[in-house]
Write a protein that holds these residues in place. Sequence first.
Motif, PDB file in Angstrom:
ATOM      1  N   SER A  65       3.259  -0.577   1.039  1.00 29.44           N
ATOM      2  CA  SER A  65       4.484  -1.065   0.415  1.00 29.44           C
ATOM      3  C   SER A  65       5.040  -2.228   1.229  1.00 29.44           C
ATOM      4  O   SER A  65       4.654  -2.445   2.384  1.00 29.44           O
ATOM      5  CB  SER A  65       5.544   0.043   0.351  1.00 29.44           C
ATOM      6  OG  SER A  65       6.011   0.348   1.659  1.00 29.44           O
ATOM      7  N   ARG A  66       5.964  -2.938   0.622  1.00 32.12           N
ATOM      8  CA  ARG A  66       6.622  -4.036   1.316  1.00 32.12           C
ATOM      9  C   ARG A  66       7.315  -3.515   2.574  1.00 32.12           C
ATOM     10  O   ARG A  66       7.235  -4.116   3.630  1.00 32.12           O
ATOM     11  CB  ARG A  66       7.641  -4.702   0.384  1.00 32.12           C
ATOM     12  CG  ARG A  66       8.294  -5.922   0.993  1.00 32.12           C
ATOM     13  CD  ARG A  66       9.435  -6.463   0.144  1.00 32.12           C
ATOM     14  NE  ARG A  66       9.106  -6.643  -1.244  1.00 32.12           N
ATOM     15  CZ  ARG A  66       9.177  -7.807  -1.901  1.00 32.12           C
ATOM     16  NH1 ARG A  66       9.560  -8.885  -1.269  1.00 32.12           N
ATOM     17  NH2 ARG A  66       8.886  -7.874  -3.175  1.00 32.12           N
ATOM     18  N   GLN A  67       7.970  -2.353   2.445  1.00 25.04           N
ATOM     19  CA  GLN A  67       8.681  -1.801   3.603  1.00 25.04           C
ATOM     20  C   GLN A  67       7.723  -1.425   4.727  1.00 25.04           C
ATOM     21  O   GLN A  67       8.029  -1.643   5.905  1.00 25.04           O
ATOM     22  CB  GLN A  67       9.531  -0.590   3.199  1.00 25.04           C
ATOM     23  CG  GLN A  67      10.455  -0.128   4.307  1.00 25.04           C
ATOM     24  CD  GLN A  67      11.441  -1.213   4.737  1.00 25.04           C
ATOM     25  OE1 GLN A  67      12.146  -1.772   3.899  1.00 25.04           O
ATOM     26  NE2 GLN A  67      11.505  -1.513   6.016  1.00 25.04           N
ATOM     27  N   GLU A  68       6.568  -0.881   4.410  1.00 28.10           N
ATOM     28  CA  GLU A  68       5.586  -0.566   5.449  1.00 28.10           C
ATOM     29  C   GLU A  68       5.111  -1.838   6.153  1.00 28.10           C
ATOM     30  O   GLU A  68       4.911  -1.827   7.370  1.00 28.10           O
ATOM     31  CB  GLU A  68       4.383   0.190   4.864  1.00 28.10           C
ATOM     32  CG  GLU A  68       4.658   1.647   4.601  1.00 28.10           C
ATOM     33  CD  GLU A  68       3.408   2.408   4.196  1.00 28.10           C
ATOM     34  OE1 GLU A  68       2.275   1.893   4.357  1.00 28.10           O
ATOM     35  OE2 GLU A  68       3.555   3.543   3.710  1.00 28.10           O
ATOM     36  N   ILE A  69       4.937  -2.909   5.396  1.00 29.87           N
ATOM     37  CA  ILE A  69       4.549  -4.181   6.004  1.00 29.87           C
ATOM     38  C   ILE A  69       5.651  -4.646   6.958  1.00 29.87           C
ATOM     39  O   ILE A  69       5.379  -5.024   8.100  1.00 29.87           O
ATOM     40  CB  ILE A  69       4.265  -5.245   4.933  1.00 29.87           C
ATOM     41  CG1 ILE A  69       2.952  -4.927   4.216  1.00 29.87           C
ATOM     42  CG2 ILE A  69       4.217  -6.652   5.536  1.00 29.87           C
ATOM     43  CD1 ILE A  69       2.662  -5.788   3.008  1.00 29.87           C
ATOM     44  N   ILE A  70       6.883  -4.611   6.500  1.00 25.21           N
ATOM     45  CA  ILE A  70       8.013  -5.042   7.340  1.00 25.21           C
ATOM     46  C   ILE A  70       8.107  -4.177   8.580  1.00 25.21           C
ATOM     47  O   ILE A  70       8.279  -4.692   9.695  1.00 25.21           O
ATOM     48  CB  ILE A  70       9.325  -4.993   6.526  1.00 25.21           C
ATOM     49  CG1 ILE A  70       9.286  -6.060   5.415  1.00 25.21           C
ATOM     50  CG2 ILE A  70      10.538  -5.185   7.433  1.00 25.21           C
ATOM     51  CD1 ILE A  70      10.383  -5.903   4.382  1.00 25.21           C
ATOM     52  N   ASP A  71       8.002  -2.868   8.413  1.00 25.97           N
ATOM     53  CA  ASP A  71       8.090  -1.959   9.555  1.00 25.97           C
ATOM     54  C   ASP A  71       6.961  -2.230  10.561  1.00 25.97           C
ATOM     55  O   ASP A  71       7.194  -2.258  11.769  1.00 25.97           O
ATOM     56  CB  ASP A  71       8.034  -0.498   9.099  1.00 25.97           C
ATOM     57  CG  ASP A  71       9.273  -0.053   8.377  1.00 25.97           C
ATOM     58  OD1 ASP A  71      10.304  -0.773   8.427  1.00 25.97           O
ATOM     59  OD2 ASP A  71       9.224   1.015   7.720  1.00 25.97           O
ATOM     60  N   HIS A  72       5.766  -2.436  10.067  1.00 22.64           N
ATOM     61  CA  HIS A  72       4.625  -2.701  10.948  1.00 22.64           C
ATOM     62  C   HIS A  72       4.813  -4.029  11.699  1.00 22.64           C
ATOM     63  O   HIS A  72       4.545  -4.124  12.894  1.00 22.64           O
ATOM     64  CB  HIS A  72       3.315  -2.715  10.172  1.00 22.64           C
ATOM     65  CG  HIS A  72       2.112  -2.818  11.044  1.00 22.64           C
ATOM     66  ND1 HIS A  72       1.514  -1.711  11.600  1.00 22.64           N
ATOM     67  CD2 HIS A  72       1.414  -3.889  11.505  1.00 22.64           C
ATOM     68  CE1 HIS A  72       0.498  -2.101  12.350  1.00 22.64           C
ATOM     69  NE2 HIS A  72       0.420  -3.438  12.303  1.00 22.64           N
ATOM     70  N   MET A  73       5.282  -5.027  10.968  1.00 24.10           N
ATOM     71  CA  MET A  73       5.484  -6.329  11.583  1.00 24.10           C
ATOM     72  C   MET A  73       6.560  -6.292  12.676  1.00 24.10           C
ATOM     73  O   MET A  73       6.443  -6.972  13.675  1.00 24.10           O
ATOM     74  CB  MET A  73       5.866  -7.370  10.507  1.00 24.10           C
ATOM     75  CG  MET A  73       4.702  -7.760   9.622  1.00 24.10           C
ATOM     76  SD  MET A  73       5.144  -8.770   8.203  1.00 24.10           S
ATOM     77  CE  MET A  73       5.867 -10.193   8.942  1.00 24.10           C
ATOM     78  N   SER A  74       7.578  -5.468  12.453  1.00 20.25           N
ATOM     79  CA  SER A  74       8.673  -5.410  13.423  1.00 20.25           C
ATOM     80  C   SER A  74       8.397  -4.403  14.537  1.00 20.25           C
ATOM     81  O   SER A  74       9.198  -4.264  15.455  1.00 20.25           O
ATOM     82  CB  SER A  74       9.991  -5.083  12.732  1.00 20.25           C
ATOM     83  OG  SER A  74       9.933  -3.758  12.208  1.00 20.25           O
ATOM     84  N   GLY A  75       7.266  -3.704  14.440  1.00 16.59           N
ATOM     85  CA  GLY A  75       6.906  -2.741  15.477  1.00 16.59           C
ATOM     86  C   GLY A  75       7.615  -1.416  15.358  1.00 16.59           C
ATOM     87  O   GLY A  75       7.603  -0.607  16.277  1.00 16.59           O
ATOM     88  N   ALA A  76       8.243  -1.169  14.202  1.00 18.80           N
ATOM     89  CA  ALA A  76       8.981   0.093  14.004  1.00 18.80           C
ATOM     90  C   ALA A  76       8.041   1.257  13.819  1.00 18.80           C
ATOM     91  O   ALA A  76       6.904   1.156  13.520  1.00 18.80           O
ATOM     92  CB  ALA A  76       9.896  -0.027  12.795  1.00 18.80           C
TER      93      ALA A  76
END
Length: 76
Positions: A65-76
């Motif tokens: 998902s878009r949120q998983e991409i964002i979370d992965h990119m931010s290191g969350a």
Amino acid sequence: MRKELILHDAEKLQKEFGLPDREAEVVALYALGKTQQAIAEELCITPATVRAHIKHVYAKTDLHSRQEIIDHMSGA
């Protein structure tokens, strides 16, 4: 500022998963919350091409998902 951080994180994602430049460019805009239509217009490509790039990113990164991409990119 936010856009610069997202672009930097997209570069890290690109290196981590071996994404081509265009997929990294698309995923950066996608992570910024742009619609597929807006990405297509900005990059002068079709919405179908944007969808294909996003599908390839999902497949290569095993993110879903878009949120998983964002979370992965931010290191969350």
